[in-house]
Structures are given as C-alpha cells and as structure tokens.
Scaffold this motif. Structure first.
Motif, PDB file in Angstrom:
ATOM      1  N   PRO A 222       4.850   1.272  -1.329  1.00  0.00           N
ATOM      2  CA  PRO A 222       4.779  -0.144  -1.684  1.00  0.00           C
ATOM      3  C   PRO A 222       3.824  -0.960  -0.815  1.00  0.00           C
ATOM      4  CG  PRO A 222       6.766   0.285  -0.412  1.00  0.00           C
ATOM      5  CD  PRO A 222       6.110   1.616  -0.651  1.00  0.00           C
ATOM      6  N   THR A 223       3.295  -0.367   0.252  1.00  0.00           N
ATOM      7  CA  THR A 223       2.402  -1.115   1.135  1.00  0.00           C
ATOM      8  C   THR A 223       0.995  -1.160   0.547  1.00  0.00           C
ATOM      9  OG1 THR A 223       1.549   0.720   2.476  1.00  0.00           O
ATOM     10  CG2 THR A 223       3.739  -0.133   3.041  1.00  0.00           C
ATOM     11  N   PRO A 224       0.150  -2.102   0.992  1.00  0.00           N
ATOM     12  CA  PRO A 224      -1.225  -2.193   0.460  1.00  0.00           C
ATOM     13  C   PRO A 224      -2.193  -1.206   1.097  1.00  0.00           C
ATOM     14  CG  PRO A 224      -0.855  -3.948   2.036  1.00  0.00           C
ATOM     15  CD  PRO A 224       0.462  -3.220   1.906  1.00  0.00           C
ATOM     16  N   VAL A 225      -1.722  -0.390   2.038  1.00  0.00           N
ATOM     17  CA  VAL A 225      -2.622   0.515   2.752  1.00  0.00           C
ATOM     18  C   VAL A 225      -2.201   1.963   2.541  1.00  0.00           C
ATOM     19  CG1 VAL A 225      -3.309  -1.156   4.501  1.00  0.00           C
ATOM     20  CG2 VAL A 225      -1.270   0.236   4.880  1.00  0.00           C
ATOM     21  N   ASP A 226      -3.192   2.835   2.589  1.00  0.00           N
ATOM     22  CA  ASP A 226      -2.959   4.272   2.448  1.00  0.00           C
ATOM     23  C   ASP A 226      -4.122   4.996   3.119  1.00  0.00           C
ATOM     24  OD1 ASP A 226      -5.109   4.186   0.519  1.00  0.00           O
ATOM     25  OD2 ASP A 226      -3.640   3.615  -1.002  1.00  0.00           O
ATOM     26  N   HIS A 227      -4.184   6.299   2.971  1.00  0.00           N
ATOM     27  CA  HIS A 227      -5.274   7.033   3.622  1.00  0.00           C
ATOM     28  C   HIS A 227      -6.630   6.722   3.000  1.00  0.00           C
ATOM     29  CE1 HIS A 227      -2.869   9.215   6.431  1.00  0.00           C
ATOM     30  NE2 HIS A 227      -2.135   9.790   5.507  1.00  0.00           N
TER      31      HIS A 227
ATOM     32  N   ARG B   8       5.108  14.663  -8.246  1.00  0.00           N
ATOM     33  CA  ARG B   8       3.997  14.560  -9.202  1.00  0.00           C
ATOM     34  C   ARG B   8       3.052  13.415  -8.831  1.00  0.00           C
ATOM     35  NH1 ARG B   8       8.236  15.063 -12.916  1.00  0.00           N
ATOM     36  NH2 ARG B   8       7.955  12.865 -13.516  1.00  0.00           N
ATOM     37  N   ASP B   9       3.612  12.285  -8.402  1.00  0.00           N
ATOM     38  CA  ASP B   9       2.781  11.134  -8.059  1.00  0.00           C
ATOM     39  C   ASP B   9       1.868  11.408  -6.866  1.00  0.00           C
ATOM     40  OD1 ASP B   9       3.975   9.734 -10.088  1.00  0.00           O
ATOM     41  OD2 ASP B   9       5.261   8.512  -8.803  1.00  0.00           O
TER      42      ASP B   9
ATOM     43  N   TYR C  33       4.049   5.993  10.691  1.00  0.00           N
ATOM     44  CA  TYR C  33       3.657   7.313  10.188  1.00  0.00           C
ATOM     45  C   TYR C  33       4.522   7.698   9.005  1.00  0.00           C
ATOM     46  CZ  TYR C  33       2.688  12.308   9.937  1.00  0.00           C
ATOM     47  OH  TYR C  33       2.339  13.564   9.497  1.00  0.00           O
ATOM     48  N   VAL C  34       3.869   8.137   7.934  1.00  0.00           N
ATOM     49  CA  VAL C  34       4.533   8.679   6.755  1.00  0.00           C
ATOM     50  C   VAL C  34       3.839   9.995   6.425  1.00  0.00           C
ATOM     51  CG1 VAL C  34       5.060   8.340   4.306  1.00  0.00           C
ATOM     52  CG2 VAL C  34       5.117   6.388   5.876  1.00  0.00           C
ATOM     53  N   MET C  35       4.607  11.070   6.269  1.00  0.00           N
ATOM     54  CA  MET C  35       4.020  12.382   5.988  1.00  0.00           C
ATOM     55  C   MET C  35       3.190  12.337   4.704  1.00  0.00           C
ATOM     56  SD  MET C  35       4.013  15.580   7.234  1.00  0.00           S
ATOM     57  CE  MET C  35       5.571  15.928   8.054  1.00  0.00           C
ATOM     58  N   ASN C  36       1.931  12.770   4.804  1.00  0.00           N
ATOM     59  CA  ASN C  36       1.028  12.753   3.642  1.00  0.00           C
ATOM     60  C   ASN C  36       1.121  11.417   2.904  1.00  0.00           C
ATOM     61  OD1 ASN C  36       2.122  15.940   3.631  1.00  0.00           O
ATOM     62  ND2 ASN C  36      -0.074  15.661   3.534  1.00  0.00           N
ATOM     63  N   ARG C  37       0.986  10.357   3.644  1.00  0.00           N
ATOM     64  CA  ARG C  37       1.175   9.000   3.101  1.00  0.00           C
ATOM     65  C   ARG C  37       0.557   8.873   1.705  1.00  0.00           C
ATOM     66  NH1 ARG C  37       2.095   4.377   6.303  1.00  0.00           N
ATOM     67  NH2 ARG C  37       1.977   2.437   5.114  1.00  0.00           N
ATOM     68  N   PRO C  38       1.378   8.590   0.686  1.00  0.00           N
ATOM     69  CA  PRO C  38       0.841   8.512  -0.680  1.00  0.00           C
ATOM     70  C   PRO C  38      -0.045   7.292  -0.863  1.00  0.00           C
ATOM     71  CG  PRO C  38       3.254   8.793  -0.669  1.00  0.00           C
ATOM     72  CD  PRO C  38       2.834   8.416   0.715  1.00  0.00           C
ATOM     73  N   LEU C  39      -0.784   7.295  -1.955  1.00  0.00           N
ATOM     74  CA  LEU C  39      -1.565   6.127  -2.328  1.00  0.00           C
ATOM     75  C   LEU C  39      -0.642   4.953  -2.627  1.00  0.00           C
ATOM     76  CD1 LEU C  39      -4.189   7.670  -4.777  1.00  0.00           C
ATOM     77  CD2 LEU C  39      -4.636   6.821  -2.471  1.00  0.00           C
ATOM     78  N   HIS C  40      -1.184   3.743  -2.443  1.00  0.00           N
ATOM     79  CA  HIS C  40      -0.446   2.548  -2.846  1.00  0.00           C
ATOM     80  C   HIS C  40      -0.003   2.707  -4.297  1.00  0.00           C
ATOM     81  CE1 HIS C  40       0.567  -1.594  -3.760  1.00  0.00           C
ATOM     82  NE2 HIS C  40      -0.322  -1.572  -4.738  1.00  0.00           N
ATOM     83  N   GLY C  41       1.287   2.504  -4.539  1.00  0.00           N
ATOM     84  CA  GLY C  41       1.814   2.681  -5.887  1.00  0.00           C
ATOM     85  C   GLY C  41       3.298   2.958  -5.842  1.00  0.00           C
ATOM     86  N   PRO C  42       3.818   3.709  -6.815  1.00  0.00           N
ATOM     87  CA  PRO C  42       5.262   3.934  -6.909  1.00  0.00           C
ATOM     88  C   PRO C  42       5.885   4.540  -5.659  1.00  0.00           C
ATOM     89  CG  PRO C  42       4.163   4.661  -8.915  1.00  0.00           C
ATOM     90  CD  PRO C  42       3.087   4.326  -7.942  1.00  0.00           C
TER      91      PRO C  42
END
Length: 651
Positions: free
Chosen positions: A155-160, A296-297, A143-152
């Motif tokens: 680093p994982t290949p998965v996101d919401h 910002r990201d 679990y990551v709070m408001n898991r960001p998109l893959h990117g900066p």
C-alpha cells in the motif's frame, strides 16, 4: 580512641547522609565523562585515512528517495576515471561488506568476492555502486522481503522500482566521473532487483543483467516448488529478517540436518521452536501455502509480461541452480514475445550452481567442463554486452539471442531462440519417454499385456534424503549434481532404466512429467528425476563410473493437482494424472550411457514431509497425521506414465 556517643556520630554524618539523599532523589542527573587534561585519549576525535596511494576513491553516500528515506550506497571510482559508466547492484546483503572483501589499496582486492564480477569491473574501468535496500544495514526505512510493487500487496507509494529510479537519478547527477549511463546487475535477491528496475525504468538505465533471480517463490524458486515448502528457507528468513543488520544468526543443533528437521516434526513446528513468529515474512508464508493472489501478484514474470520493453536485458541461468532454477526461464518466456526486433532480450545458460558464473566455472562437483566456463561468460559474453550499451563508442557485441552451454558434450552453442537445438536445421519436438513394465524406460509405448503398475511404500517416518547423509551445508552449492545411486537402491524409490544408447539423444527445453499414479493416502508428493546413467567405467575419470547425474528434477505436491490455488484431498487408490514441468535442460545423453527416471514421494529435508493424510495446513500437521502409503505408478496403454522430452531432431 575517643568513643563518640550516638548523637555526636549522627551529627558528624549528617552532611554525608544529606548528600547521599540528594543524589538518590535526583535519578535523572547524568554523570559527566571524566577527562584528564594532562593525560588525553590517544584516539583522535576524527580520523581521515591516508588513501592517496589507493587506485580507487571510495565514497559512502546516503541517497534520498522520494519519500525522504535515505539509502546507504557505496561508490567506488577507479582513480583518474572520466566519462565512465556505472555498474549498480542493490542488495540486502550489506553494501559495506560486499565492497570490503579485503583491506587493500587495490580495487580488485576489495571487490574479489560475492556479488562482484571483479575482472569485468576492473578491465572495463567501470564505476561500482552497491546499495543497501531500504530497511537493511546502513539504509533507512522498513524492510519487506522481496518488497512488491505498489499495489494490492504494497500500500505504500515506494517499491524497488521507485527506489532504483531515484538512486540512478541521484548517481548520474552527483558522480562527476560518470558518462551518465548505468547498468544494473546482480545474483539471486540481487538479481531480482534488476528485474524490478525494468518497471518504469530511468532513462539513464541502459542495460539490466538479472543473474539467477528470485522470480516466483511459489512455483519454483526459493520458498516453494509446486506447493512443497523448501525448508532451507527457514535459516535464510531468520538471518534476513530477525534484525536490520542480520546480526542474529540461525544456529546448528545437529551435525546431520536430517535429524534436526525430523525431531522438530513439521516445518511450522521448527519455525515455532526457533522463534520465527515475530518475522513478518514467515507469517506470510504460513498464511499463504497455496498459489493465491499474494504469490501471483509478486511473480516477476507476470509483472514484466504487462510492462513495455524499454531496456536491453540479459538473463543469466544456471543449469544446476540449487536455489532459483525457475525464474530466468519464466521471465524469458514472459518478455521475449515483446522483443519484436529481437534485440532486447538475451539468454545465457551455463553449467553452474547458483552464482557460479562470477567465479571459477571449470567444474561442478565431479563434473569437469574442459574450460573455465565462468571466465568465458564474463569475457566473451557479459563484457561485450555491457560495453555496447554503457560505453561511449563501443562496438556492437557479436552475440546471438541465446548462448547455451550443452552439457554432455561440454560445448557452447549460439542459438537463435530458446528452446532451439542448434543454430539451424533442427527442430525440438515433444517425445514421450515411457515408464514401462519391468522397470524399463524407452520411446516405445506400453503393451496391452504389460503389468499394470509398479509400487512402493512411502513412509514419512523414513523420508528419502535429498543427499547422502549426514547432511550439512558444506556442499549445498553442488547437491544437484550429486550421484543419485544411493537413492536408486532404496525400496521407496522406483527406478526405470533404458537400454544402452547407440546414438546420442539431445534435449533442449523443459521435460514434462506425466504420471498416472495413485496413493492409498489422501495427500502425496511426487518427485521425478531425469538422470543420465554413465557407463560402468569411464576412462580417465574413475569416479564417474556408473554415476547417476540428475539432468532435471522437481517435486509436485499432490493436493494442488486440481487447483494450485485451492488444496483438495486426493481420492485414495485412484489412478490420477499428475502433470508438471521440470527445470530446463540442454543436455546430450551420449552413446554408451543410459537414461534413468527415479520416482519417490519425499525429498527430505530439502522439502517438508507430506503427512500423506490430507490436513488443512501441512505446516501444522500433527504426529498422528503422518502415515505410510502405498504408491503406484501405472504403465498400460490406457494409463501410460511418461516424461515428455524436448527432443532435438534433424530434418
């Protein structure tokens, strides 16, 4: 009795001692469970409930994602459904709980509660799917709070976005009762996830409805507002991240939360006192107090501005949202320019607190709206919108691009865009509402011979409460419509009041604070509140006599005046411009009312106290850093303070 000598005794006990020694020397030996064949357990090894009489079929599934992690999903199919669309909600709030609000044979009963527009689901014959996001409750993964998109920031290949895609792909292939069309909707965190679904959306995703979504946690949603930290975030972060299933709960220690936060000192100190250090998101907040790339990201308005617009979206905004009052409007501004055909981005604004649109919307606090605005939204706006895109052969919904409730007159307005004051024939123009000498408020500019400023003393030892004390969580949802007259009587709140209005004054859009202000300190917060001051007596509603109703209000942390990304000390006793937007309003100040502006330098404990001495991090301000300061609001022709109103005018 025969007396045995020592040797005989030891000889007789030898087998027993040997057995004991053998047991102690084999710690890995596991005792088998005791079973009594002639007296068996009365609980069967497996029990299957008899649910043939239920009006729904419930399935618990573990849906595989592209990285092998499986996400727990509850699927509720109305009995006998065929060719039905799916309404999906993804949540960190326990899918099982959100689909088990009652133990009942009826779908309506088990769905009646957060986060389900129950009447819409039932009347529409929709299949309901609710999924635990990865790392929460029944789902696997981290679990990551408001898991960001893959990117900066991820680093994982998965996101919401990928999880939503994979979930929809599984649903349309494995739920035989569906027509293959999916809509995603939800409130708050559950509203942030329909925004994520718009990034590389699955072809079967036909519509997205983000309601009160978390969009930008620094600019104006849950975690900060313009750099000032929102302390109610602490219990939320604790409950969400301490354990996978949210069993660990924040606890109360004072009846009055004002006392609890004051005794702790800084926000960092109370986080330390409550043991938040192991929580990853809390550590990120401490490390990123300014608006840097981390924030910002992740800001979804920025993310979606760079995405192609493929899926119809209905953004649902609450005019008195106590948690996420920034996000919907920010996303609307970001993506509406891409809606060149004017048929994919819709905005609804109602007179609600956070999430009230799926419940009774007939009143909020002391305000009564003359109808159930929540029911109207679900039946006349949301239901036709969803049906159009999700049901085979459904008619096109008769909806304009914007439907906005007009507070003051308590009227729904159909609008061509936002901001717009009416369907046609009027304009919205910026109009300065000046703060002038004698604590007056009006559209006339200051005069050359007016007094230069009004001042007050801001004392961090006695911060201005954001609500009448004692402060508890019992009425958190309605504090934005609380009567502000108690604050207006404090010496550390400066109040400007207009004359009685002879004609209605309508605003549609975001008021913008333009303060020329100084502080004797080296840091300061500025709170600006635009208020509708009711007549001294209101016929039929005595409690509204003299009521001071906030229409739009927010805070700005002075250290970010020059740069949101870099905190800098404020030059002491120097008049400086502080310009920042207030939340969106769609309001009419009626004849006989007056307009009011309140300005103060604390809003506690909603926001952490500014020490009024510049320190590297306010999270770790020491007791000696908190100092009184003289605050001045200037109002002369060359240094005019005003609120820029989005004033609606007729040609």
């Amino acid at each position: 009795m025969k007396v045995l000598n020592r040797v005989q005794t030891l000889t007789l006990l030898a087998p027993v001692l040997g057995a004991l020694l053998f047991v102690e020397s084999s710690p890995a030996q596991t005792a088998l469970p005791v079973k009594y064949p002639d007296y068996p357990s009365e609980t069967p090894t497996k029990f299957t409930p008899a649910t043939n009489s239920f009006d729904y079929v419930k399935r618990d599934e573990m849906i595989p994602m592209r990285d092998g992690v499986k996400l727990h999903t509850v699927i509720l199919v109305p009995k006998g459904a065929k060719g039905a669309p799916i309404l999906l909600t993804r949540t960190p709030y326990n899918a099982t709980q959100l689909t088990s609000h009652a133990q009942s044979a009826h779908l309506g009963q088990i769905l009646s509660g957060y986060d389900n527009a129950t009447d819409l689901i039932l009347e529409g014959g929709y299949i309901r799917a609710v999924q635990d996001v990865r790392g929460k409750h029944g789902s696997e993964g981290d679990y990551v709070m408001n898991r960001p998109l893959h990117g900066p920031q991820n680093p994982t290949p998965v996101d919401h976005a990928t999880d939503t895609y994979d979930t929809i792909d599984w649903l349309v292939k494995n739920v035989p009762e569906t027509n293959g069309k999916v809509g995603i909707l939800g409130i708050s965190y559950d509203g942030f996830l329909p925004l994520m679904a718009l990034v590389n959306p699955h072809p079967a995703l036909k519509v997205s409805v983000p309601m009160n979504p978390m969009v930008d946690g620094w600019m104006g949603d849950d975690w900060f507002h313009n750099g000032a930290f929102r302390q109610p975030s602490l219990p939320y972060i604790y409950d969400q991240q301490a354990t996978r299933k949210s069993e660990a709960k924040w606890w109360t220690s004072h009846y009055d939360e004002y006392d609890m936060y004051m005794q702790a000192g800084s926000a960092g100190a109370i986080g330390q006192r409550r043991g938040l250090e192991p929580l990853g998101f809390w550590r990120k907040i401490l490390a990123h107090p300014a608006y840097d790339a981390f924030w910002r990201d992740q800001a979804m308005d920025r993310v979606l501005a760079a995405q192609p617009l493929k899926v119809p979206v209905m953004l649902v905004h609450s005019l008195w949202d106590q948690e996420d009052i920034y996000g919907d409007i920010a996303v609307y501004k970001a993506i509406k320019p891409r809606d060149t055909a004017n048929d994919k981005v819709f905005l609804v604004m109602g007179p609600w607190h956070h999430g009230q649109e799926i419940g009774d919307g007939s009143s909020l606090g002391a305000l009564k709206f003359g109808s159930d605005t929540g029911l109207y939204f679900r039946r006349e706006i949301l239901r036709p919108f969803l049906d159009q895109y999700l049901k085979d052969g459904a008619p096109k919904a008769d909806l304009p691009p914007v439907v906005a409730f007009e507070t003051g007159t308590n009227t729904w307005r159909r609008l061509p865009a936002w901001p717009a004051g009416c369907a046609s024939g009027c304009t919205v123009r910026p109009a300065p509402l000046y703060l002038t000498a004698g604590l007056k408020l009006g559209f006339a500019a200051p005069k050359p011979d007016d007094a230069t400023f009004d001042e007050y003393i801001s004392d961090p030892a006695k911060p201005v409460p954001y609500r009448a004390r004692p402060i508890d969580n019992g009425s958190w949802s309605r504090w934005l419509v609380d009567d502000q007259r108690e604050a207006s009587g404090r010496p550390d709140v400066v109040v400007f009041v207009s004359d009685f209005l002879r004609a209605p004054v309508k605003i549609s859009g975001q008021p913008v604070a333009n303060l020329i202000a100084s502080t004797s300190g080296t840091d300061s917060d500025w709170v600006v509140k635009l208020i509708d001051l009711y007549p001294d007596e209101v016929a039929g509603q005595p409690a509204l006599g003299g009521y001071q109703l906030m229409i739009s209000a927010d805070i700005f942390r002075g250290r970010y005046r020059e740069s949101l990304e870099t905190a800098r000390p404020i030059a002491a006793d120097k008049p400086l411009l502080y310009r920042f937007a207030l939340p969106t309003a769609n309001h009419v100040f009626l004849p006989g009312h007056r307009m009011m502006v309140q300005i103060q330098s604390s809003w506690f404990p909603l926001y952490d106290r500014n020490p009024q001495t510049f320190v590297a991090s306010i999270f770790w301000a020491n007791p000696e850093d908190y100092r009184r300061a003289t605050q001045r609001i200037y109002h002369t022709p060359g240094q005019a303070s005003f609120i820029e109103l989005p004033l609606v005018t007729n040609p």
